[in-house]
Design a protein around this motif. Structure first.
Motif, PDB file in Angstrom:
ATOM      1  N   ILE B 245       0.834  -1.204   0.000  1.00 21.63           N
ATOM      2  CA  ILE B 245       0.000   0.000   0.000  1.00 21.63           C
ATOM      3  C   ILE B 245       0.872   1.259   0.000  1.00 21.63           C
ATOM      4  CG2 ILE B 245      -1.817   1.223   1.248  1.00 21.63           C
ATOM      5  CD1 ILE B 245      -2.832  -1.449   0.553  1.00 21.63           C
ATOM      6  N   LEU B 246       1.803   1.286   0.956  1.00 24.24           N
ATOM      7  CA  LEU B 246       2.670   2.458   1.063  1.00 24.24           C
ATOM      8  C   LEU B 246       3.522   2.595  -0.202  1.00 24.24           C
ATOM      9  CD1 LEU B 246       3.341   4.677   3.062  1.00 24.24           C
ATOM     10  CD2 LEU B 246       5.262   3.294   3.853  1.00 24.24           C
ATOM     11  N   GLY B 247       3.999   1.442  -0.675  1.00 28.67           N
ATOM     12  CA  GLY B 247       4.838   1.441  -1.874  1.00 28.67           C
ATOM     13  C   GLY B 247       4.137   2.089  -3.051  1.00 28.67           C
ATOM     14  N   SER B 248       2.851   1.759  -3.236  1.00 28.09           N
ATOM     15  CA  SER B 248       2.161   2.306  -4.401  1.00 28.09           C
ATOM     16  C   SER B 248       1.967   3.810  -4.270  1.00 28.09           C
ATOM     17  CB  SER B 248       0.831   1.590  -4.606  1.00 28.09           C
ATOM     18  OG  SER B 248      -0.028   1.873  -3.544  1.00 28.09           O
ATOM     19  N   ILE B 249       1.742   4.274  -3.042  1.00 23.98           N
ATOM     20  CA  ILE B 249       1.542   5.726  -2.861  1.00 23.98           C
ATOM     21  C   ILE B 249       2.847   6.481  -3.136  1.00 23.98           C
ATOM     22  CG2 ILE B 249       0.897   7.542  -1.240  1.00 23.98           C
ATOM     23  CD1 ILE B 249      -0.735   5.411   0.273  1.00 23.98           C
ATOM     24  N   VAL B 250       3.911   6.028  -2.482  1.00 17.96           N
ATOM     25  CA  VAL B 250       5.192   6.736  -2.622  1.00 17.96           C
ATOM     26  C   VAL B 250       5.696   6.657  -4.062  1.00 17.96           C
ATOM     27  CG1 VAL B 250       7.601   6.752  -1.878  1.00 17.96           C
ATOM     28  CG2 VAL B 250       5.781   6.331  -0.223  1.00 17.96           C
ATOM     29  N   THR B 251       5.620   5.466  -4.661  1.00 22.56           N
ATOM     30  CA  THR B 251       6.109   5.323  -6.036  1.00 22.56           C
ATOM     31  C   THR B 251       5.267   6.124  -7.013  1.00 22.56           C
ATOM     32  OG1 THR B 251       6.365   3.028  -5.366  1.00 22.56           O
ATOM     33  CG2 THR B 251       7.083   3.585  -7.550  1.00 22.56           C
ATOM     34  N   GLY B 252       3.965   6.123  -6.796  1.00 21.92           N
ATOM     35  CA  GLY B 252       3.079   6.874  -7.690  1.00 21.92           C
ATOM     36  C   GLY B 252       3.493   8.329  -7.754  1.00 21.92           C
ATOM     37  N   ILE B 253       3.630   8.926  -6.600  1.00 21.49           N
ATOM     38  CA  ILE B 253       3.986  10.347  -6.572  1.00 21.49           C
ATOM     39  C   ILE B 253       5.402  10.553  -7.104  1.00 21.49           C
ATOM     40  CG2 ILE B 253       4.393  12.302  -5.035  1.00 21.49           C
ATOM     41  CD1 ILE B 253       2.020  11.211  -3.357  1.00 21.49           C
ATOM     42  N   GLY B 254       6.327   9.671  -6.685  1.00 21.76           N
ATOM     43  CA  GLY B 254       7.718   9.786  -7.124  1.00 21.76           C
ATOM     44  C   GLY B 254       7.848   9.705  -8.637  1.00 21.76           C
ATOM     45  N   LEU B 255       7.148   8.761  -9.235  1.00 25.23           N
ATOM     46  CA  LEU B 255       7.269   8.604 -10.689  1.00 25.23           C
ATOM     47  C   LEU B 255       6.618   9.757 -11.429  1.00 25.23           C
ATOM     48  CD1 LEU B 255       6.851   4.795 -11.209  1.00 25.23           C
ATOM     49  CD2 LEU B 255       8.888   6.169 -11.488  1.00 25.23           C
ATOM     50  N   GLY B 256       5.551  10.316 -10.852  1.00 25.11           N
ATOM     51  CA  GLY B 256       4.951  11.513 -11.436  1.00 25.11           C
ATOM     52  C   GLY B 256       5.993  12.616 -11.528  1.00 25.11           C
ATOM     53  N   LEU B 257       6.761  12.780 -10.456  1.00 28.52           N
ATOM     54  CA  LEU B 257       7.792  13.824 -10.429  1.00 28.52           C
ATOM     55  C   LEU B 257       8.887  13.536 -11.462  1.00 28.52           C
ATOM     56  CD1 LEU B 257       8.149  14.369  -6.571  1.00 28.52           C
ATOM     57  CD2 LEU B 257       6.993  15.834  -8.231  1.00 28.52           C
ATOM     58  N   ILE B 258       9.332  12.282 -11.509  1.00 30.15           N
ATOM     59  CA  ILE B 258      10.402  11.939 -12.458  1.00 30.15           C
ATOM     60  C   ILE B 258       9.921  12.154 -13.899  1.00 30.15           C
ATOM     61  CG2 ILE B 258      11.766  10.020 -13.384  1.00 30.15           C
ATOM     62  CD1 ILE B 258      11.934   8.965 -10.515  1.00 30.15           C
ATOM     63  N   GLU B 259       8.672  11.751 -14.138  1.00 31.75           N
ATOM     64  CA  GLU B 259       8.127  11.937 -15.478  1.00 31.75           C
ATOM     65  C   GLU B 259       8.072  13.422 -15.828  1.00 31.75           C
ATOM     66  OE1 GLU B 259       4.620   9.324 -17.372  1.00 31.75           O
ATOM     67  OE2 GLU B 259       3.969  11.157 -16.398  1.00 31.75           O
ATOM     68  N   GLY B 260       7.667  14.241 -14.846  1.00 32.12           N
ATOM     69  CA  GLY B 260       7.613  15.691 -15.045  1.00 32.12           C
ATOM     70  C   GLY B 260       8.967  16.243 -15.447  1.00 32.12           C
ATOM     71  N   LEU B 261      10.021  15.775 -14.759  1.00 34.73           N
ATOM     72  CA  LEU B 261      11.372  16.254 -15.077  1.00 34.73           C
ATOM     73  C   LEU B 261      11.794  15.797 -16.467  1.00 34.73           C
ATOM     74  CD1 LEU B 261      13.366  15.796 -11.764  1.00 34.73           C
ATOM     75  CD2 LEU B 261      12.556  17.906 -12.836  1.00 34.73           C
ATOM     76  N   THR B 262      11.422  14.570 -16.818  1.00 33.71           N
ATOM     77  CA  THR B 262      11.792  14.070 -18.146  1.00 33.71           C
ATOM     78  C   THR B 262      11.166  14.931 -19.232  1.00 33.71           C
ATOM     79  OG1 THR B 262      11.597  11.908 -17.135  1.00 33.71           O
ATOM     80  CG2 THR B 262      12.018  11.957 -19.489  1.00 33.71           C
ATOM     81  N   LYS B 263       9.945  15.418 -18.962  1.00 30.39           N
ATOM     82  CA  LYS B 263       9.276  16.241 -19.965  1.00 30.39           C
ATOM     83  C   LYS B 263      10.051  17.532 -20.229  1.00 30.39           C
ATOM     84  CE  LYS B 263       4.632  14.466 -19.438  1.00 30.39           C
ATOM     85  NZ  LYS B 263       3.399  14.521 -18.636  1.00 30.39           N
ATOM     86  N   VAL B 264      10.818  17.982 -19.247  1.00 30.82           N
ATOM     87  CA  VAL B 264      11.601  19.201 -19.453  1.00 30.82           C
ATOM     88  C   VAL B 264      12.865  18.897 -20.241  1.00 30.82           C
ATOM     89  CG1 VAL B 264      12.748  21.134 -18.343  1.00 30.82           C
ATOM     90  CG2 VAL B 264      10.828  20.008 -17.214  1.00 30.82           C
ATOM     91  N   PHE B 265      13.579  17.846 -19.816  1.00 35.85           N
ATOM     92  CA  PHE B 265      14.905  17.629 -20.378  1.00 35.85           C
ATOM     93  C   PHE B 265      14.887  16.821 -21.668  1.00 35.85           C
ATOM     94  CE2 PHE B 265      15.821  18.515 -15.893  1.00 35.85           C
ATOM     95  CZ  PHE B 265      16.619  19.632 -16.078  1.00 35.85           C
ATOM     96  N   TRP B 266      13.951  15.895 -21.782  1.00 31.88           N
ATOM     97  CA  TRP B 266      13.912  15.061 -22.980  1.00 31.88           C
ATOM     98  C   TRP B 266      12.478  14.581 -23.149  1.00 31.88           C
ATOM     99  CZ3 TRP B 266      16.573   9.647 -23.799  1.00 31.88           C
ATOM    100  CH2 TRP B 266      16.570   9.351 -25.154  1.00 31.88           C
TER     101      TRP B 266
END
Lengths: 416, 294
Positions: B245-266
């Motif tokens: 449960i905790l894993g899905s919450i933390v990873t969900g938000i974390g990957l959203g952030l990483i994806e956001g950064l990828t949209k800037v750089f590549w």
């Protein structure tokens, strides 16, 4: 246990990406052998390769197959003494899936002509295979101008519109209205790149400046980050070099983030189905280029009504184009008593095409059909008087001005 | 100030948007994690449930003139009720079988549901307006954040943390977890395990329905909106550790952030980055970041 489960899951996740959903018209095995006249296989068979289930399915899809059938019905489903058959298939926006289907049609199903090919990557594949198998492609769906440049051939006719005309008309009009600096939001595949390059070229030629572009994956559901980059560019005009659901979600996000307050949106490939889906509230005032509109004149309204009765929606330019391509093809078959692509093409190059889709259109040697295009402006909600009353026609651009001049074409068919 | 040639203001904006997307991932992957963790079913129809939630909101407005706020309650309930139906009619037959059967069943189900909606409503989709109260935007200095997006993050955080608390910290949650470990024993204590399982499934898909309502004003409501998202969400669940449960919450938000950064750089790679991370995580920690090897 858990490890194998994870592996299964990962595999399955990948699998959904290629979820196969096939929609195909009834394809009865055609009787082989030559019939009277020069009709191969004893049947005139028309294939409509289109997106039946993805983001472009409303622009083409089942509607395109219906449009082609409507054209066949005008001939009583018989031409030159043989039956006309119309089959449809879903390319799922994957060039390999489309190419396989087209090969199957040409090799084993006696298909003579393939139309629509909505999605530029599929359009290019169709052009190549048609040349290889000596069949005819009448592309009313795909937009890329490569079809009459690098990828032109004697077996391909680019029917309705192309990225050059869209770019030229939208780009010119907006730069002239003062939108000098541009930023592109580009769908990262053949169509998007083509729209961006062509429009960018026009903007520069008209004295404007291209400040940059951001490329988004096809079917990106969230456009906010891309729009933020467009906003940061401070360009006056944000050109949407994408189509279908991608355009819809970009316009929605642009309105939400207030981009439209300081910057102008230019839909480079916006269809009436998109306007219908977004509503006039979100799209009012937007300029766009279209090759056809159901409310242009009495003939178009009549076709629109007939189509509406079957599909419960008004036809797009692609539906109308597929209808017209099929109709003109059948007329040529009737006149020449042949389904040989070279004979048909020679006939079409000599004849003016007239139907509800266009008047006095003609086929140029690079495969481009030269026809009028329209600059539209989306009506305000208060100006729309009846369902699907969406556009003001702001300009009718003659084909000779709208499309790429022959002198600029990179097509190898042109003798220089 | 610039970071790798990108003004830090732009970067902050992108991170914030990543957080919004991450909230959706978190809420969807949470529903999947609850269903998998407690029922051992890989629910591939989760994306279709999300789509149904969005359509339920649209239909409530279109046919019954019921607005957003009521939809927030009614749409997840109706999707949950549909969940009860499929759990009772279909799922209960396959609990004892290999996971693969559940996966195929739900995958087929989602194709059928999408097909039905596509046939009924077309693929261009339906528009849904942002509710009156949440229109407009707040100027944060580095960007203009639409109020509605802030609301999405808020709701998602409350729902995610609330779910985590109930399952991990309350007696009800303890019963649930015990019921999945040893149903016979828990039943012997007088707990109605089949009912509990049904309600858990309904809750899981109800979460997907809620995410659908939240997404309705943001994206065009369209039959394929779920399948565009579900593959990423599955990657989130795999990275976080199946059923955690905790894993899905933390990873969900974390990957959203990483994806956001990828949209800037590549930006071209933004749809792929999640899967690259998934591949790396699977190599290094096959049970996922928060998962336990059994």
């Amino acid at each position: 246990m858990k490890k194998t489960l994870m592996a299964t899951l990962v595999g399955a996740a990948m699998m959904t990406g290629s979820g196969t959903m096939f929609a195909q018209g009834a394809g009865k095995g055609a009787d082989k052998g030559k019939a009277a006249g020069g009709i191969s296989g004893g049947v005139v068979k028309i294939g409509v390769i289109t997106d039946m289930s993805g983001l472009y399915a409303d622009l083409g899809g089942e509607g395109s197959v219906t449009a082609a059938r409507m054209a066949a019905e005008e001939f009583g489903n018989r031409v030159a003494g043989v039956a006309i058959e119309v089959v449809g298939a879903d390319h799922q926006n994957k060039p390999d899936v489309g190419a396989n289907k087209i090969r199957e049609w040409y090799d084993t199903q006696n298909v003579d002509m393939v139309s629509d090919a909505l999605n530029s990557a599929v359009g290019i594949a169709l052009a190549k295979i048609s040349a290889e198998k000596n069949k005819l492609a009448m592309i009313s769906g795909a937009a890329t101008s490569r079809l009459t440049n690098e990828d032109c051939n004697a077996n391909t006719i680019h029917y309705g519109y192309d990225t050059y005309a869209l770019a030229n008309i939208s780009g010119n009009a907006i730069v002239k209205a003062g939108g000098k600096s541009w930023f592109f939001l580009t769908s990262d595949y053949a169509l998007g790149h083509s729209l961006e390059n062509d429009t960018g070229g026009w903007v520069k030629r008209a004295g404007g400046e291209v400040k940059g572009a951001v490329r988004h994956p096809l079917n990106a559901s969230d456009f906010s980050s891309f729009l933020l980059q467009a906003q940061a560019s401070k360009a006056q005009v944000v050109g949407l070099a994408n189509a279908g659901g991608d355009t819809i979600n970009s316009v929605k996000a642009a309105v939400e983030f207030g981009l439209t307050k300081n910057q102008t949106l230019a839909g480079l490939l916006v269809f009436i189905t998109d306007i219908h889906s977004l509503g006039l509230q979100n799209t009012q005032g937007m300029y766009l280029t279209d090759g056809w509109y159901w409310d242009l004149n009495e003939d178009t309204r009549k076709f629109g009504k007939r189509f509406f009765e079957r599909m419960k929606k008004m036809p797009s330019m692609i539906h109308a184009g597929t209808y017209s391509a099929t109709l003109q093809y059948l007329k040529a078959v009737q006149a020449t008593n042949s389904d040989d692509p070279k004979v048909i093409r020679a006939y079409l190059s000599k004849t003016k095409m007239n139907d509800m889709f266009h008047k006095n259109a003609w086929l140029r040697e690079d495969g481009r059909v030269i026809r009028d295009m329209y600059l539209m402006q989306v009506k305000k909600p208060s100006e729309s008087k009846y369902p699907w009353d969406y556009y003001h026609v702001r300009a009718t651009v003659p084909g000779e001005q709208a499309f790429q001049p022959l002198a600029q074409s990179k097509c190898s068919l042109i003798k220089k | 100030m610039e970071i790798f040639g990108v003004p830090h203001q732009a970067l902050l904006g992108q991170l914030l948007l990543g957080l919004v997307n991450g909230s959706f991932y978190a809420m969807l992957s949470l529903g999947l994690a609850v269903i998998f963790g407690l029922l051992n079913i890989i629910n591939f129809a989760h994306g279709a449930m999300y789509m149904m939630g969005a359509y339920a909101a649209w239909m409530l407005l279109e046919y019954f003139q019921i607005g957003y706020w009521w939809s927030l309650l009614l749409a997840p309930l109706s999707v949950g009720a549909f969940g009860i139906l499929i759990e009772r009619v279909l799922m209960k037959w396959i609990y004892r079988l290999d996971h693969l059967y559940g996966l195929l069943l739900t995958f087929g189900l989602s194709l059928i549901l999408e097909g039905i909606y596509r046939d009924q409503f077309g693929v261009s989709g339906q528009p849904y307006q942002v509710p009156e109260l949440l229109r407009g935007a707040t100027d944060l200095g580095f960007m203009r954040l639409p109020n509605y997006r802030a609301w999405v993050v808020l709701v998602s955080l409350i729902v995610c943390l609330g779910t985590w608390y109930v399952i991990e910290r309350t007696r009800l949650g303890a019963n649930l977890r015990a019921g999945t470990e040893n149903p016979q024993l828990v039943q012997a204590f007088g707990v109605n395990v089949p009912l509990m399982v049904t309600l858990t499934f309904a809750f899981g898909v109800g979460l997907a329905g809620l995410a659908g309502v939240l997404a309705a004003p943001l994206y065009q409501i369209n039959p394929l909106m779920g399948s565009n998202l579900i593959i990423t969400v599955f990657a989130v669940v795999v990275i976080g550790g199946m059923g955690s449960i905790l894993g899905s919450i933390v990873t969900g938000i974390g990957l959203g952030l990483i994806e956001g950064l990828t949209k800037v750089f590549w930006s071209e790679a933004s749809s792929t980055v999640v899967f690259v991370i998934m591949a790396i995580v699977l190599l290094v920690r096959p049970a996922g970041l928060f998962g336990r090897e059994k």
